[in-house]
Design a protein around this motif. Structure first.
Motif, PDB file in Angstrom:
ATOM      1  N   PRO A  89     -57.620  36.882  27.296  1.00 35.90           N
ATOM      2  CA  PRO A  89     -57.276  35.260  27.289  1.00 35.90           C
ATOM      3  C   PRO A  89     -56.185  35.077  27.729  1.00 35.90           C
ATOM      4  N   TRP A  90     -55.908  34.107  28.723  1.00 32.75           N
ATOM      5  CA  TRP A  90     -54.701  33.962  29.624  1.00 32.75           C
ATOM      6  C   TRP A  90     -53.568  33.372  28.646  1.00 32.75           C
ATOM      7  N   GLN A  91     -54.012  32.499  27.571  1.00 30.52           N
ATOM      8  CA  GLN A  91     -52.656  32.094  26.746  1.00 30.52           C
ATOM      9  C   GLN A  91     -52.126  33.101  25.958  1.00 30.52           C
ATOM     10  N   ILE A  92     -53.098  34.030  25.613  1.00 29.16           N
ATOM     11  CA  ILE A  92     -52.439  35.253  24.735  1.00 29.16           C
ATOM     12  C   ILE A  92     -51.567  35.983  25.360  1.00 29.16           C
ATOM     13  N   VAL A  93     -52.049  36.694  26.774  1.00 27.33           N
ATOM     14  CA  VAL A  93     -51.139  37.531  27.310  1.00 27.33           C
ATOM     15  C   VAL A  93     -49.757  36.857  27.804  1.00 27.33           C
TER      16      VAL A  93
ATOM     17  N   ASP B 289     -48.441  38.534  24.353  1.00 21.68           N
ATOM     18  CA  ASP B 289     -48.807  39.974  24.512  1.00 21.68           C
ATOM     19  C   ASP B 289     -48.008  40.420  25.696  1.00 21.68           C
ATOM     20  N   ASP B 290     -48.504  41.524  26.622  1.00 22.48           N
ATOM     21  CA  ASP B 290     -47.760  42.311  27.739  1.00 22.48           C
ATOM     22  C   ASP B 290     -48.195  41.379  28.684  1.00 22.48           C
ATOM     23  N   SER B 291     -47.632  40.508  29.358  1.00 25.56           N
ATOM     24  CA  SER B 291     -48.072  39.709  30.702  1.00 25.56           C
ATOM     25  C   SER B 291     -48.079  40.681  31.981  1.00 25.56           C
TER      26      SER B 291
END
Length: 391
Positions: A85-89, A93-95
């Motif tokens: 999920p985009w918002q999380i990474v 998280d590790d983008s």
């Protein structure tokens, strides 16, 4: 071409050296290391992509294994297989997965153009311009220009030899007086019409930046990139100067909330690829934040910049370039080099560039034998890293 499927992905790390190392805020900048991506299909077509670094190499290869058997034209479906999920990474998280897939996604767009026989700019809606402007670059360089008069003479030579009237550069040796004097000499040498943009890579403290902006404002500086480290400091700086400010940090919300920076300058893979860059530029346009493209890339990513700049009316300023200083590339005929400030958008299908396999092997071997090019080595501080600000 119905039923096309991905059969493999090759990722090759390469070095792209500069003819002379330049000084930037982190130390020496001898060139850059990239990852070249080839997405292979059962129809014999190969899509080309480029990651802005080599730290995502293993992630790219893992994603490539996931994509085998998938439809390369289903870009959203491919993203769903590779990116959580985009918002999380992006936030918790590790983008790096975004950067890794963004590089692959460029190759998927290249494939889409090759399937349809259309250049990328037509897939993005058509060209509003065909000749894409780029700045010439200047900097203090080891074995090259190390004094203000040498910087000015170099830019005059670029104008005489290549028709350049748009210039951007780093004056990064930690000395405000040196920067102010170099800007003064540049304006005197180039006259009142030529464009001068500066890029500090966050070297200055806020008090030093306020002083520098006060001194250089009379010399008609078109834009100053990342003069200080944060948007909040940029907002304070804006209270003292009308010089426009740009950044590499793609945070539109904060830019709008604080009223600075005026422009965002970044790499497409960092944004997640071509599709997300189109949406990002649209958001910039809606919120009145300018956009142009990054520098220091190999020919594959640069071709993407050319097509995007051709298709997006909102990109009105010249993008950055280190083309004149790059000693090699991975595409046939590369590196791109501008004449009279511009480079024509490629007209071939997709990105419109062809991989030079001999050059790819050569620059991969350079990386294997020498390691990735280190942007953070300071000969004055062996074994140590610089700390900012420099003044």
């Amino acid at each position: 071409m119905p039923g096309i499927r991905i059969t493999g992905l090759r990722a090759t790390p390469v070095n792209i050296p500069l003819e002379k190392p330049m000084w930037w805020t982190g130390g020496h900048y001898p060139g850059t290391s990239k990852t070249v991506i080839e997405v292979e299909t059962d129809q014999g077509l190969v899509g080309l992509g480029e990651a802005p670094s080599v730290d995502v190499l293993s992630t790219i290869r893992e994603m490539g294994e996931r994509l085998i058997g998938e439809d390369p034209l289903d870009i959203a479906g491919c993203e769903n297989l590779c990116v959580p999920p985009w918002q999380i990474v992006q936030n918790t998280d590790d983008s790096s997965v975004v950067k890794a897939f963004g590089a692959i996604e460029i190759a998927l767009w290249d494939l889409r153009g090759k399937v349809t026989g259309e250049p990328l700019y037509r897939l993005l809606g058509g060209a509003v311009r065909k000749n894409i402007p780029f700045t010439e670059y200047f900097a203090f360089r080891e074995g090259g220009e190390m004094r203000p008069e040498e910087i000015a003479d170099y830019c005059v030579r670029m104008r005489e030899e290549h028709g350049a009237t748009m210039f951007e550069g780093k004056l990064i040796l930690g000395d405000p007086n040196l920067e102010i004097e170099t800007v003064r000499r540049l304006r005197a040498a180039l006259g009142p019409q030529d464009m001068i943009r500066l890029d500090s890579n966050m070297q200055w403290s806020l008090p030093s930046a306020i002083r520098i902006f006060r001194e250089i404002e009379p010399f008609d500086i078109r834009n100053y990139e990342d003069p200080v480290a944060t948007f909040e400091e940029m907002a304070q700086l804006r209270r003292h100067s009308s010089i426009r400010i740009s950044t590499h940090a793609p945070d539109i919300r904060r830019a709008v909330a604080l009223g600075v920076p005026d422009y965002i300058v970044t790499n497409f893979a960092v944004l997640g690829g071509i599709s997300r860059t189109v949406r990002f530029i649209g958001a910039c346009e809606a919120m009145g934040v300018g956009f142009w493209c990054y520098s220091g890339d190999a020919g594959i990513a640069t071709a993407g910049y050319l097509h995007m700049s051709a298709a997006m009316p909102w990109i009105t300023e010249p993008s950055q370039s280190l083309f004149r200083w790059q000693v090699g590339d991975v595409i046939e005929g590369g590196p791109f080099r501008q004449t009279d400030n511009v480079i024509a958008v490629p007209e071939g299908p997709g990105l419109g560039v062809t991989l030079d396999r001999d050059a790819l092997a050569h620059w991969h071997r350079h990386l294997v034998e020498n390691g990735p090019l280190d942007h953070f080595r300071d000969p004055a501080l062996p074994g140590r890293f610089r700390r900012l600000p420099l003044d």
